[in-house]
Write a protein that holds these residues in place. Structure first.
Motif, short mmCIF file in Angstrom:
data_model
loop_
_atom_site.label_atom_id
_atom_site.label_comp_id
_atom_site.label_asym_id
_atom_site.label_seq_id
_atom_site.Cartn_x
_atom_site.Cartn_y
_atom_site.Cartn_z
N SER A 187 0.85 -1.19 0.00
CA SER A 187 0.00 0.00 0.00
C SER A 187 0.88 1.24 0.00
CB SER A 187 -0.93 0.01 1.21
OG SER A 187 -0.20 -0.19 2.41
N CYS A 241 0.60 5.59 0.28
CA CYS A 241 -0.20 6.78 0.57
C CYS A 241 0.51 8.01 0.04
CB CYS A 241 -0.44 6.93 2.07
SG CYS A 241 -1.46 8.35 2.51
N ILE A 250 0.68 12.05 0.15
CA ILE A 250 0.27 13.21 0.92
C ILE A 250 0.97 14.44 0.35
CG2 ILE A 250 -0.07 11.82 3.00
CD1 ILE A 250 2.48 13.17 4.15
N LYS A 281 -1.54 15.08 -6.27
CA LYS A 281 -1.84 13.76 -5.71
C LYS A 281 -2.94 13.04 -6.50
CE LYS A 281 -2.92 15.51 -1.67
NZ LYS A 281 -2.73 16.94 -1.99
N MET A 308 -3.25 5.21 -2.53
CA MET A 308 -4.25 6.07 -1.87
C MET A 308 -3.79 7.51 -1.81
SD MET A 308 -5.17 5.90 2.19
CE MET A 308 -5.77 4.23 2.09
N GLU A 311 -4.86 10.63 0.64
CA GLU A 311 -5.61 10.77 1.89
C GLU A 311 -5.26 12.09 2.57
OE1 GLU A 311 -7.90 11.01 4.44
OE2 GLU A 311 -8.20 9.00 3.62
N GLY A 323 -3.59 7.87 6.93
CA GLY A 323 -3.10 7.28 5.69
C GLY A 323 -1.73 6.66 5.84
N SER A 355 -0.39 2.70 5.55
CA SER A 355 0.36 2.35 4.35
C SER A 355 1.77 1.85 4.62
CB SER A 355 0.43 3.56 3.42
OG SER A 355 -0.87 3.93 3.00
N GLY A 363 5.03 5.83 1.94
CA GLY A 363 4.44 7.17 1.81
C GLY A 363 5.29 8.04 0.91
N GLY A 365 5.80 4.33 5.61
CA GLY A 365 4.80 5.12 6.31
C GLY A 365 5.25 5.47 7.72
#
Length: 287
Positions: free
Chosen positions: A76, A78, A80, A87, A242, A244, A250, A254, A257, A271
């Motif tokens: 996963s 994320c 940001i 994004k 994702m 988020e 998030g 995850s 990141g 993350g």
């Protein structure tokens, strides 16, 4: 100059008012240029979804500049960053909603790797197994929960197959099963988000692009949504990318990141590492 409070990224109270321009300026100093090798390393050098040197945007406007991304199967990621960082444009580009100026997007591993850069959204869903879960309010309010799920299989050759897969969803989520013949408009915010996620599952995708899953939800429903996403990743092996706005949640969820600034990656790490970074915390986590 527009001013925003850092609480927009959640996770605690911040009294300092900081402009969007200042967030961008300070975020650009976070880490410097992130190399393709760093990006690949976070994906264990086994990317399942990969973006290489992508330049993309809308019309004549280029939002992403020589952008790289890599996520392994079952991982996963994320994304940001401040508003306007690009994004959602990354999700749009993967799914076929943007104009591609250069670079490529691939899915798969080894000899099975497939270039999907120029496929349209329907082809991405049907042929590449990529589903896009929109930000909010994408259910059909006057259709029943059951009919909404059937709509998730609109690309399947046989309607009966969509109904069969909808039954699998009902078997998995009692909350939806209990409301299968209710119009979607009567569902709570959390139930609508569950329906949006579940409708995407009818096509049995391998990759989920999830845009702002917590937006507009009460805390108890945010917990429910992230529990569902965790189950889809850990139990069913879905690969999740994702965006988020609740950066803390998030990143907690995850494996990887990225901090984005003006269409490029300012920082990439696990993350947990980003959560522990004081500058990331100050700018995006509310503390």
């Amino acid at each position: 100059m527009a001013e925003v409070r850092s609480v927009g990224y959640h996770g605690g109270g911040v009294d300092t008012v900081i402009s969007v321009e200042e967030v961008n300026r300070q975020a650009q100093k976070l880490g410097g240029k992130v190399s393709p090798e760093q990006v690949l390393g976070l994906a264990k050098d086994k990317p399942f979804v990969q973006i290489e040197g992508l330049s993309a945007g809308y019309g004549k406007m280029e939002i992403l500049h020589d952008f790289n991304l890599a996520v392994a199967r079952g991982q996963s990621l994320c994304l940001i960053g401040p508003n306007g960082a690009g994004k959602s444009t990354i999700l749009h580009s993967i799914f076929g909603f943007t104009r591609i100026f250069g670079g490529r997007i691939t899915i798969g591993e080894g000899a099975a790797k497939k270039d999907i850069t120029r496929l349209n959204a329907s082809q991405k869903l049907r042929e590449a197994g990529i589903a896009y879960i929109l930000q909010d309010k994408s259910v059909f309010p006057n259709m029943t929960v059951e009919e909404n799920l059937w709509m998730g299989g609109y690309l399947l050759e046989k309607p009966a197959l969509a109904k069969e897969r909808a039954e699998k969803v009902f078997a998995k989520y009692d909350r939806l099963a209990a409301r299968r013949r209710h119009p979607a408009r009567v569902l709570s915010g959390g139930e609508r988000r569950l329906l949006e996620i579940s409708r995407a599952l009818v096509m049995e995708p391998e990759v989920l692009l999830v845009d702002e899953p917590s937006i507009g939800l009460e805390p108890r429903f945010i917990d429910m949504v992230f529990e569902i996403l965790t189950d889809l990743q850990k139990t069913e092996g879905k690969t999740i990318i994702m965006v988020e706005q609740n950066a803390k949640r998030g990143l907690e969820f995850s494996d990887i990141g990225y901090v984005l600034v003006t269409g490029q990656i300012a920082m990439a790490a696990s993350g947990d590492e980003l959560l522990a970074n004081p500058e990331v915390g100050r700018l995006f986590l509310g503390g």
